[in-house]
Design an enzyme around this catalytic site. Structure first.
Site, PDB file in Angstrom:
ATOM      1  N   HIS A 118       8.232  18.645  27.118  1.00 27.44           N
ATOM      2  CA  HIS A 118       9.411  18.059  27.752  1.00 27.44           C
ATOM      3  C   HIS A 118      10.429  19.072  28.265  1.00 27.44           C
ATOM      4  O   HIS A 118      11.441  18.684  28.839  1.00 27.44           O
ATOM      5  CB  HIS A 118      10.118  17.077  26.810  1.00 27.44           C
ATOM      6  CG  HIS A 118      10.877  17.743  25.687  1.00 27.44           C
ATOM      7  ND1 HIS A 118      10.273  18.175  24.535  1.00 27.44           N
ATOM      8  CD2 HIS A 118      12.181  18.050  25.555  1.00 27.44           C
ATOM      9  CE1 HIS A 118      11.178  18.716  23.737  1.00 27.44           C
ATOM     10  NE2 HIS A 118      12.357  18.659  24.327  1.00 27.44           N
TER      11      HIS A 118
HETATM   12  C1  UD1 Z   1      17.353  16.426  25.419  1.00 30.97           C
HETATM   13  C2  UD1 Z   1      17.969  17.759  25.047  1.00 30.97           C
HETATM   14  C3  UD1 Z   1      16.873  18.708  24.596  1.00 30.97           C
HETATM   15  C4  UD1 Z   1      16.041  18.113  23.495  1.00 30.97           C
HETATM   16  C5  UD1 Z   1      15.537  16.751  23.894  1.00 30.97           C
HETATM   17  C6  UD1 Z   1      14.900  16.102  22.695  1.00 30.97           C
HETATM   18  C7  UD1 Z   1      19.957  18.389  26.327  1.00 30.97           C
HETATM   19  C8  UD1 Z   1      20.471  19.268  27.394  1.00 30.97           C
HETATM   20  N1  UD1 Z   1      18.627  18.376  26.186  1.00 30.97           N
HETATM   21  O1  UD1 Z   1      16.490  16.662  26.523  1.00 30.97           O
HETATM   22  O2  UD1 Z   1      17.465  19.900  24.099  1.00 30.97           O
HETATM   23  O3  UD1 Z   1      14.943  18.959  23.239  1.00 30.97           O
HETATM   24  O4  UD1 Z   1      16.637  15.921  24.314  1.00 30.97           O
HETATM   25  O5  UD1 Z   1      14.041  15.086  23.021  1.00 30.97           O
HETATM   26  O6  UD1 Z   1      20.705  17.753  25.652  1.00 30.97           O
HETATM   27  N2  UD1 Z   1      15.216   9.403  29.105  1.00 30.97           N
HETATM   28  C9  UD1 Z   1      14.724   8.155  28.849  1.00 30.97           C
HETATM   29  N3  UD1 Z   1      15.015   7.563  27.647  1.00 30.97           N
HETATM   30  C10 UD1 Z   1      15.790   8.146  26.727  1.00 30.97           C
HETATM   31  C11 UD1 Z   1      16.315   9.412  27.002  1.00 30.97           C
HETATM   32  C12 UD1 Z   1      16.012  10.041  28.184  1.00 30.97           C
HETATM   33  O7  UD1 Z   1      13.999   7.595  29.659  1.00 30.97           O
HETATM   34  O8  UD1 Z   1      16.027   7.550  25.661  1.00 30.97           O
HETATM   35  C13 UD1 Z   1      14.865  10.087  30.363  1.00 30.97           C
HETATM   36  C14 UD1 Z   1      15.895   9.879  31.476  1.00 30.97           C
HETATM   37  O9  UD1 Z   1      15.230   9.822  32.693  1.00 30.97           O
HETATM   38  C15 UD1 Z   1      16.716  11.162  31.406  1.00 30.97           C
HETATM   39  C16 UD1 Z   1      15.660  12.195  31.001  1.00 30.97           C
HETATM   40  O10 UD1 Z   1      14.775  11.495  30.137  1.00 30.97           O
HETATM   41  O11 UD1 Z   1      17.341  11.480  32.613  1.00 30.97           O
HETATM   42  C17 UD1 Z   1      16.255  13.383  30.277  1.00 30.97           C
HETATM   43  O12 UD1 Z   1      17.058  12.960  29.157  1.00 30.97           O
HETATM   44  P1  UD1 Z   1      18.219  13.921  28.579  1.00 30.97           P
HETATM   45  O13 UD1 Z   1      18.770  13.322  27.345  1.00 30.97           O
HETATM   46  O14 UD1 Z   1      19.166  14.274  29.646  1.00 30.97           O
HETATM   47  O15 UD1 Z   1      17.468  15.254  28.251  1.00 30.97           O
HETATM   48  P2  UD1 Z   1      16.095  15.481  27.483  1.00 30.97           P
HETATM   49  O16 UD1 Z   1      15.129  16.062  28.455  1.00 30.97           O
HETATM   50  O17 UD1 Z   1      15.732  14.245  26.742  1.00 30.97           O
HETATM   51  N1  UDP Z   2       8.816  13.415  17.458  1.00 29.38           N
HETATM   52  C1  UDP Z   2       8.551  12.068  17.248  1.00 29.38           C
HETATM   53  N2  UDP Z   2       7.716  11.422  18.121  1.00 29.38           N
HETATM   54  C2  UDP Z   2       7.135  12.033  19.173  1.00 29.38           C
HETATM   55  C3  UDP Z   2       7.417  13.417  19.378  1.00 29.38           C
HETATM   56  C4  UDP Z   2       8.272  14.078  18.511  1.00 29.38           C
HETATM   57  O1  UDP Z   2       9.025  11.473  16.286  1.00 29.38           O
HETATM   58  O2  UDP Z   2       6.396  11.391  19.924  1.00 29.38           O
HETATM   59  C5  UDP Z   2       9.753  14.103  16.531  1.00 29.38           C
HETATM   60  C6  UDP Z   2       9.269  15.397  15.947  1.00 29.38           C
HETATM   61  O3  UDP Z   2       8.485  15.193  14.798  1.00 29.38           O
HETATM   62  C7  UDP Z   2      10.592  16.088  15.623  1.00 29.38           C
HETATM   63  C8  UDP Z   2      11.488  15.645  16.754  1.00 29.38           C
HETATM   64  O4  UDP Z   2      10.893  14.463  17.288  1.00 29.38           O
HETATM   65  O5  UDP Z   2      11.111  15.595  14.384  1.00 29.38           O
HETATM   66  C9  UDP Z   2      11.553  16.725  17.798  1.00 29.38           C
HETATM   67  O6  UDP Z   2      12.178  16.243  18.940  1.00 29.38           O
HETATM   68  P1  UDP Z   2      11.956  16.835  20.395  1.00 29.38           P
HETATM   69  O7  UDP Z   2      10.681  17.577  20.478  1.00 29.38           O
HETATM   70  O8  UDP Z   2      12.178  15.707  21.327  1.00 29.38           O
HETATM   71  O9  UDP Z   2      13.221  17.802  20.561  1.00 29.38           O
HETATM   72  P2  UDP Z   2      13.469  19.351  20.255  1.00 29.38           P
HETATM   73  O10 UDP Z   2      13.182  19.585  18.814  1.00 29.38           O
HETATM   74  O11 UDP Z   2      12.626  20.130  21.192  1.00 29.38           O
HETATM   75  O12 UDP Z   2      14.912  19.533  20.592  1.00 29.38           O
END
Ligand code: UD1
Ligand code: UDP
Length: 358
Positions: free
Chosen positions: A205
């Site tokens: 991601h």
């Molecule tokens: C965010 C965090 C990242 C973290 C990740 C965990 C920031 C800058 N980034 O990235 O550090 O690793 O979360 O998963 O805060 N979306 C959905 N449903 C949701 C959330 C997001 O569809 O519940 C989609 C939307 O299109 C959105 C995109 O994902 O625009 C990105 O979501 P966003 O929360 O901005 O950043 P992440 O890539 O999720």
């Molecule tokens: N995780 C989850 N379901 C998934 C993928 C990840 O529950 O399908 C959990 C994972 O075990 C960890 C957390 O989500 O506890 C990590 O989140 P993510 O990778 O989105 O964010 P990051 O750690 O990179 O910020």
């Protein structure tokens, strides 16, 4: 009477970090409120974590949703400020490095409300990562800093933060992992996904991997080369889903692309895997404790302790397939080191410090 302790969560990885801190403070009789910003939302990115990790339903959900960095950060900043003015907490606790973390910390700091940062001091030294900017800014304005590893303590010291504000406490995300270990059922995961041989779990991601079409296409090529060797199960984060689909991710017979999984189901799957391919921060840590080889498709990591004291290894898109082949040949390690203090008691240590400070 001091006000309550207010915890702010925003994104999926915040929940396994917040749960043990919330629990340990509850055991100490501290009044607490949970505020979710709404950065992540829906059943699979939000609700399932509250349910599975035994967190209370948030007292407030600010519902900020998705948006550009500025839009999302500004929405959290404004909404949290209003809430802080109403609730006047004694302390704000923020987790990790997402946009909600830095925005909430900034709102509190400007109002003179103490801020504690859980998972402070991690540094990739890569300012192209939005998280790195969030980490640096949050640590700069936090009053109390909880570090998961000695390198994080050293980074904070190098940035001029006084030693008495830094606490090496271990890793609350690993508290949650160890507390739930019995629920991670690899056999059930195999049966559910129809897996009968060795398999690899992948999560992808990071913007640097999935946002630009050329990066996404290279990544898909590399993941297909992994799938030539073993089944790949890929619970896919919503970010980049359509991009990865458009460059052919789904078009390999041995790749199963799933919706994001619940915490328990995801770690059940990881527990039985021969290897994990990821760009997640949290997954690098969880695989280290589970002893599952982890191949991180990134040029750097803010969690080097998972390499020196764990199962993690940095790979490029070009080297990924060969590294997986080597792991499939070698099999899972029989013994492996784990980082100091990743012992299931970080939440207790954090709560002890916070209670002293309240
Ligand atoms: C965010 C965090 C990242 C973290 C990740 C965990 C920031 C800058 N980034 O990235 O550090 O690793 O979360 O998963 O805060 N979306 C959905 N449903 C949701 C959330 C997001 O569809 O519940 C989609 C939307 O299109 C959105 C995109 O994902 O625009 C990105 O979501 P966003 O929360 O901005 O950043 P992440 O890539 O999720
Ligand atoms: N995780 C989850 N379901 C998934 C993928 C990840 O529950 O399908 C959990 C994972 O075990 C960890 C957390 O989500 O506890 C990590 O989140 P993510 O990778 O989105 O964010 P990051 O750690 O990179 O910020």
């Amino acid at each position: 009477m001091p006000g309550p302790v207010l915890h702010v969560t925003g994104a999926r990885p915040n929940f396994p970090k917040a749960a043990p801190v919330h629990r340990a403070l509850a055991e100490r009789g501290v009044e607490q409120q949970l505020v979710h910003t709404g950065q992540h939302y829906g059943q699979q990115m939000f609700d399932v974590f509250l349910r599975q990790l035994d967190l209370p339903h948030p007292d407030v959900n600010l519902g900020v949703g998705s948006g550009s960095h500025a839009t999302q950060t500004a929405a959290v900043l404004t909404a949290v400020e209003e809430l802080l003015l109403q609730r006047r907490p004694a302390l704000l606790v923020v987790y990790g490095d997402v946009n909600s973390t830095v925005a909430a910390a900034l709102a509190a700091a400007k109002l003179g409300i103490r801020v504690a940062h859980v998972e402070a001091g991690l540094r990739s030294f890569d300012r192209t990562m939005p998280e790195e900017i969030n980490r640096v800014v949050t640590d700069r304005i936090a009053d109390t800093l909880f570090a998961t590893s000695p390198d994080a303590v050293a980074h904070l010291g190098n940035e001029g933060i006084a030693a008495d504000r830094i606490h090496l406490v271990g890793n609350p995300m690993i508290d949650t992992l160890l507390a739930n270990l019995d629920r991670f059922d690899a056999a059930k995961a195999r049966a559910e996904h129809g897996l009968d041989g060795p398999y690899v779990v992948a999560t992808l991601h990071r913007p640097a991997n999935v946002d630009r079409p050329a990066d996404a296409a290279e990544l898909v090529h590399a993941v297909h080369a992994v799938a030539d060797q073993a089944d790949v199960v890929l619970p896919l984060h919503p970010r980049g889903r359509e991009r990865l689909r458009s460059v052919g991710l789904f078009d390999h017979p041995r790749i199963r692309v799933l919706e994001p999984l619940g915490y328990v189901e995801f770690l059940g799957l990881v527990r039985g895997a021969e290897a994990v391919v990821t760009d997640s921060g949290g997954v690098q840590e969880e695989t280290t404790v589970l002893g599952v080889p982890c191949l991180t498709i990134r040029p750097n990591t803010e969690r080097p302790v998972t390499i020196t004291h764990g199962t993690n290894c940095l790979v490029t898109r070009a080297t990924l397939a060969a590294e997986v082949e080597q792991r499939l040949r070698a099999g899972r390690p029989q013994t492996w080191p784990t980082p100091p203090l990743w012992d299931g008691h970080a939440g207790q240590r954090i709560a002890d410090v916070l209670v002293r400070e309240l």
